[in-house]
Design a protein around this motif. Structure first.
Motif, mmCIF file in Angstrom:
data_model
loop_
_atom_site.group_PDB
_atom_site.id
_atom_site.type_symbol
_atom_site.label_atom_id
_atom_site.label_comp_id
_atom_site.label_asym_id
_atom_site.label_seq_id
_atom_site.Cartn_x
_atom_site.Cartn_y
_atom_site.Cartn_z
ATOM 1 N N PHE A 7 20.276 25.281 -13.131
ATOM 2 C CA PHE A 7 19.539 25.505 -11.895
ATOM 3 C C PHE A 7 18.477 24.413 -11.753
ATOM 4 O O PHE A 7 17.730 24.133 -12.695
ATOM 5 C CB PHE A 7 18.877 26.889 -11.913
ATOM 6 N N ARG A 8 18.395 23.811 -10.560
ATOM 7 C CA ARG A 8 17.485 22.699 -10.339
ATOM 8 C C ARG A 8 16.590 22.940 -9.123
ATOM 9 O O ARG A 8 17.044 23.417 -8.085
ATOM 10 C CB ARG A 8 18.257 21.389 -10.111
ATOM 11 N N LEU A 9 15.340 22.574 -9.287
ATOM 12 C CA LEU A 9 14.377 22.540 -8.192
ATOM 13 C C LEU A 9 13.719 21.168 -8.231
ATOM 14 O O LEU A 9 13.183 20.760 -9.261
ATOM 15 C CB LEU A 9 13.328 23.641 -8.340
ATOM 16 N N GLN A 10 13.775 20.440 -7.123
ATOM 17 C CA GLN A 10 13.292 19.061 -7.133
ATOM 18 C C GLN A 10 12.563 18.731 -5.836
ATOM 19 O O GLN A 10 12.977 19.159 -4.753
ATOM 20 C CB GLN A 10 14.454 18.083 -7.331
ATOM 21 N N HIS A 11 11.479 17.986 -5.972
ATOM 22 C CA HIS A 11 10.782 17.444 -4.802
ATOM 23 C C HIS A 11 10.478 15.980 -5.060
ATOM 24 O O HIS A 11 9.939 15.614 -6.114
ATOM 25 C CB HIS A 11 9.481 18.187 -4.510
ATOM 26 N N SER A 12 10.848 15.116 -4.115
ATOM 27 C CA SER A 12 10.597 13.684 -4.254
ATOM 28 C C SER A 12 9.925 13.157 -2.999
ATOM 29 O O SER A 12 10.118 13.682 -1.894
ATOM 30 C CB SER A 12 11.902 12.923 -4.504
ATOM 31 N N LEU A 13 9.138 12.125 -3.179
ATOM 32 C CA LEU A 13 8.417 11.481 -2.087
ATOM 33 C C LEU A 13 8.454 9.981 -2.321
ATOM 34 O O LEU A 13 8.074 9.508 -3.400
ATOM 35 C CB LEU A 13 6.975 11.966 -2.032
ATOM 36 N N SER A 14 8.954 9.211 -1.342
ATOM 37 C CA SER A 14 9.069 7.766 -1.520
ATOM 38 C C SER A 14 9.128 7.078 -0.166
ATOM 39 O O SER A 14 9.560 7.673 0.834
ATOM 40 C CB SER A 14 10.335 7.427 -2.323
ATOM 41 N N PRO A 15 8.704 5.808 -0.098
ATOM 42 C CA PRO A 15 8.847 5.044 1.146
ATOM 43 C C PRO A 15 10.313 4.838 1.475
ATOM 44 O O PRO A 15 11.119 4.544 0.595
ATOM 45 C CB PRO A 15 8.155 3.709 0.816
ATOM 46 N N GLU A 16 10.684 4.974 2.743
ATOM 47 C CA GLU A 16 12.068 4.788 3.160
ATOM 48 C C GLU A 16 12.254 3.309 3.543
ATOM 49 O O GLU A 16 12.381 2.958 4.718
ATOM 50 C CB GLU A 16 12.379 5.697 4.358
ATOM 51 N N SER B 69 7.143 -2.151 4.082
ATOM 52 C CA SER B 69 7.164 -0.777 4.565
ATOM 53 C C SER B 69 7.268 -0.745 6.081
ATOM 54 O O SER B 69 6.642 -1.521 6.787
ATOM 55 C CB SER B 69 5.898 -0.052 4.108
ATOM 56 N N GLY B 70 8.101 0.177 6.573
ATOM 57 C CA GLY B 70 8.219 0.377 8.011
ATOM 58 C C GLY B 70 7.420 1.573 8.488
ATOM 59 O O GLY B 70 7.621 2.050 9.602
ATOM 60 N N GLY B 71 6.504 2.074 7.647
ATOM 61 C CA GLY B 71 5.675 3.203 8.034
ATOM 62 C C GLY B 71 6.380 4.539 8.018
ATOM 63 O O GLY B 71 5.893 5.511 8.582
ATOM 64 N N VAL B 72 7.550 4.617 7.351
ATOM 65 C CA VAL B 72 8.330 5.851 7.264
ATOM 66 C C VAL B 72 8.502 6.210 5.789
ATOM 67 O O VAL B 72 8.907 5.367 4.979
ATOM 68 C CB VAL B 72 9.705 5.700 7.929
ATOM 69 N N ASN B 73 8.198 7.461 5.440
ATOM 70 C CA ASN B 73 8.294 7.929 4.064
ATOM 71 C C ASN B 73 9.128 9.204 4.025
ATOM 72 O O ASN B 73 9.033 10.053 4.921
ATOM 73 C CB ASN B 73 6.904 8.192 3.493
ATOM 74 N N LEU B 74 9.932 9.326 2.985
ATOM 75 C CA LEU B 74 10.907 10.414 2.875
ATOM 76 C C LEU B 74 10.415 11.463 1.888
ATOM 77 O O LEU B 74 10.171 11.175 0.724
ATOM 78 C CB LEU B 74 12.248 9.855 2.415
ATOM 79 N N SER B 75 10.263 12.703 2.377
ATOM 80 C CA SER B 75 9.894 13.837 1.541
ATOM 81 C C SER B 75 11.096 14.778 1.492
ATOM 82 O O SER B 75 11.523 15.320 2.514
ATOM 83 C CB SER B 75 8.676 14.562 2.117
ATOM 84 N N ARG B 76 11.636 14.961 0.277
ATOM 85 C CA ARG B 76 12.876 15.735 0.121
ATOM 86 C C ARG B 76 12.664 16.867 -0.880
ATOM 87 O O ARG B 76 12.267 16.623 -2.026
ATOM 88 C CB ARG B 76 14.006 14.825 -0.345
ATOM 89 N N LEU B 77 12.941 18.102 -0.448
ATOM 90 C CA LEU B 77 12.884 19.281 -1.309
ATOM 91 C C LEU B 77 14.280 19.852 -1.427
ATOM 92 O O LEU B 77 14.950 20.091 -0.414
ATOM 93 C CB LEU B 77 11.933 20.327 -0.733
ATOM 94 N N SER B 78 14.735 20.092 -2.671
ATOM 95 C CA SER B 78 16.080 20.629 -2.876
ATOM 96 C C SER B 78 16.068 21.666 -3.971
ATOM 97 O O SER B 78 15.303 21.585 -4.934
ATOM 98 C CB SER B 78 17.069 19.509 -3.229
ATOM 99 N N VAL B 79 16.927 22.670 -3.819
ATOM 100 C CA VAL B 79 17.104 23.699 -4.829
ATOM 101 C C VAL B 79 18.594 24.028 -4.881
ATOM 102 O O VAL B 79 19.249 24.158 -3.840
ATOM 103 C CB VAL B 79 16.261 24.958 -4.509
ATOM 104 N N PRO C 190 0.826 -1.205 0.000
ATOM 105 C CA PRO C 190 0.000 0.000 0.000
ATOM 106 C C PRO C 190 0.852 1.242 0.000
ATOM 107 O O PRO C 190 1.633 1.462 0.905
ATOM 108 C CB PRO C 190 -0.796 -0.113 1.309
ATOM 109 N N PRO C 191 0.750 2.073 -1.037
ATOM 110 C CA PRO C 191 1.587 3.271 -1.101
ATOM 111 C C PRO C 191 1.099 4.326 -0.136
ATOM 112 O O PRO C 191 -0.056 4.325 0.267
ATOM 113 C CB PRO C 191 1.426 3.743 -2.553
ATOM 114 N N PRO C 192 1.979 5.249 0.265
ATOM 115 C CA PRO C 192 1.555 6.316 1.144
ATOM 116 C C PRO C 192 0.574 7.240 0.463
ATOM 117 O O PRO C 192 0.632 7.452 -0.752
ATOM 118 C CB PRO C 192 2.868 7.046 1.464
ATOM 119 N N PHE C 193 -0.318 7.788 1.239
ATOM 120 C CA PHE C 193 -1.242 8.826 0.816
ATOM 121 C C PHE C 193 -2.255 8.339 -0.220
ATOM 122 O O PHE C 193 -2.902 9.137 -0.840
ATOM 123 C CB PHE C 193 -0.523 10.052 0.244
ATOM 124 N N ARG C 194 -2.338 7.015 -0.469
ATOM 125 C CA ARG C 194 -3.294 6.572 -1.468
ATOM 126 C C ARG C 194 -4.697 6.615 -0.893
ATOM 127 O O ARG C 194 -4.991 5.992 0.122
ATOM 128 C CB ARG C 194 -2.972 5.146 -1.937
#
Length: 361
Positions: free
Chosen positions: A92-101, A117-127, A31-35
């Motif tokens: 120049f880069r702007l990136q946002h990713s979301l995935s199960p850790e 899944s261990g119930g932990v998901n990684l949300s990463r924003l980078s510029v 089951p994916p997060p936020f579904r």
């Protein structure tokens, strides 16, 4: 059911590739997060790519891409301004990713052949900014500096500070980590009719712009050698890395999985401050379209799993080292490349992998 479309708007190009996945197929997977079962977006897997080669009339290139899977998503915006060839090229880069850790916080199942899944998901924003140095005949290098903001979320999309066992999931102990990272990457490649060699090295430095931001040094390398032995081809690679200084659990090196040690689930062997992984395979042509492969993989965390904050590998019973061997087939056809691997790990657990690439629409 799927759809792919290419649209030319003026001088811009838009590529759309969308798959509408049946809900039954989605429910059989992790089951994916936020579904949200009532949301049509939860059933869509696909990608959207927009390319503009002349944004402001000076050959400025704008690339926008969005990739969505059942469990993850990634949005990337890149802007390039042309410069003379002898100068570093800026991007120049702007990136946002979301995935199960899964690699660090995922829990091994069935003798470590699968990770859940261990119930932990990684949300990463980078510029940030990338500088690509002019390439020589065999060497190329890229220097980048970027700001990263990392949050850990549960499967309901809420920020968390601890995993299911109550251990912190961030270095700061708060809901997020922030850092400025200076990265230097160098690559070397050499090839002839009988062999090729490739080496890459990455150095990352966490810069202490503010006192609460992460300070660390991270090193990664990959060395690959391929040699033709009569009709067969032997390929071997060695990769590893280490990190010192501040560290959050999600920064650990995860060992195990398709891109690491086959026969294990993602991160099922271990997760440590250091790692070393070796892959070896021999490819034998069977006919013009079919090749047979025999492989052997092994990896270790070099005893550094206990140095990761919270020691997640120990709590999940990961062995810290492991090996897998097996065989497979590579089918090359005009419709694409099909890859099948059958792997056995040290616990005699068997895993079958399928892969399809270079599909022609």
């Amino acid at each position: 059911m799927g759809a792919q479309k290419s649209i030319h708007a003026g001088k811009a190009k838009i590529d759309v590739n969308v798959d509408f996945t049946h809900k039954l197929c989605a429910s059989l997977m992790l089951p994916p997060p936020f579904r949200n079962s009532g949301s049509p977006l939860s059933l869509i897997i696909g990608s959207l790519c927009i390319k503009h080669p002349n944004l402001f009339g000076g050959s400025e290139k704008l690339d926008v891409s969005w990739d969505k899977g059942l469990c993850d998503s990634n949005v990337l915006v890149a802007f390039r301004r042309p410069r003379p060839e002898w100068l570093p090229q800026k991007c120049f880069r702007l990136q946002h990713s979301l995935s199960p850790e899964i690699g660090v916080h995922g829990r091994p199942f069935e003798n470590f052949s699968r990770s859940g899944s261990g119930g932990v998901n990684l949300s990463r924003l980078s510029v940030g900014l990338d500088l690509n140095e002019p390439a020589s005949s065999q060497w190329s290098s890229t220097t980048s500096i970027k700001f990263e903001h990392v949050r850990l979320l549960n499967d309901d999309g809420r920020s968390i500070t601890c995993d299911l066992d109550g251990f912190p999931v961030t270095c700061s102990g708060s809901h997020h980590d922030s850092m400025v990272v200076l990265k230097q990457e160098s690559q070397y490649a050499k090839a002839n009719n009988h062999s090729f060699s490739r080496f890459s090295m990455q150095l990352e430095q966490g810069i202490p712009v503010l006192s609460k931001w992460l300070i660390f040094n991270r090193f990664k390398f990959t060395a690959t050698r391929g040699v033709k032995l009569g009709p067969a081809f032997f390929l071997t690679s060695l990769n590893g890395g280490s990190i010192v200084g501040d560290m959050a659990p999600y920064q650990a090196f995860a060992i195990g999985g398709v891109g690491s040690v086959r026969g294990y689930g993602e991160g099922s062997i271990g997760s440590g401050r250091s790692c070393l992984v070796a892959n070896n395979e021999v490819t034998i042509p069977l006919n013009k379209m079919l090749e047979g492969v025999v492989f052997f993989d092994c990896g270790t965390d070099l005893g550094s799993g206990r140095l990761v904050p919270g020691n997640p590998a120990l709590r999940q019973g990961k062995p810290g080292s492991g090996m897998g061997l097996g065989y497979g087939f590579r089918l090359k056809s005009p419709m694409g490349h099909l890859q099948v691997d059958y792997a056995i790990n040290a616990f005699h657990q068997k895993t079958l992998y399928f892969g399809i690439s270079n599909l022609i629409s």
